[in-house]
Scaffold this motif. Structure first.
Motif: not given
Length: 175
Positions: A38-41, A45-52, A55-57, A61-64
């Protein structure tokens, strides 16, 4: 014999992101809803995603890495980017608008499962409304009072995430 195949309608859409943290959700997801896919596009620029509670950082490139591996349609997420960008989702299957939300007492980071807008009072079923004390979105909030919902947040919008604060555990689907 004749085989009939029913077409599965998919949708393409984009979520506008500003630099920093963006409170978002997905009203449609593709078959591969992994964070990396989902974040590949967004590239680097995308550094992280946080849910309840997850999280993932992006460490390269492309390695979460992290406890968040895939997006779920009923969850909200803080998506962190360095500069303004659009997160575009292609060939996504719309979420069933009757998806059930199983909320615990306190703050729950949730999605809104449909494209478009719905007023808070019309979207929340009457039988659970009294169990919700407030809703916080990015840049706005609403408080449930004896006189109805008050505050700067008046509607749910597809693509946005919300903190829903409950006074008891509830199970519901949006109207």
């Amino acid at each position: 014999t004749i085989n009939s195949l029913s077409a599965i309608a998919t949708t393409d859409y984009c979520l506008e992101l500003h630099s920093g943290a963006n409170l978002k959700s997905f009203y449609a997801l593709p078959g591969n809803a992994s964070v990396a896919s989902i974040m590949s596009s967004l590239g680097e620029n995308a550094t992280g995603v946080i849910g309840e509670g997850v999280s993932s950082v992006q460490i390269s490139p492309g390695n979460w890495v992290g406890s968040l591996t895939a997006f779920l349609p009923e969850w909200g997420y803080w998506i962190i980017v360095s500069i303004n960008d659009d997160l575009c989702i292609d060939n996504a299957m719309p979420t069933n608008s009757t998806i059930e939300y199983n909320l615990h007492v306190g703050s729950n980071l949730i999605s809104f499962p449909s494209e478009g807008l719905a007023s808070i009072s019309s979207a929340i079923p009457n039988n659970v409304e009294s169990s919700i004390s407030g809703i916080i979105g990015e840049g706005g909030a609403a408080l449930n009072t004896e006189n109805g919902w008050v505050g700067s947040l008046s509607a749910f919008e597809g693509g946005n995430g919300y903190w829903m604060i409950t006074t008891e555990s509830i199970l519901f689907s949006f109207n």
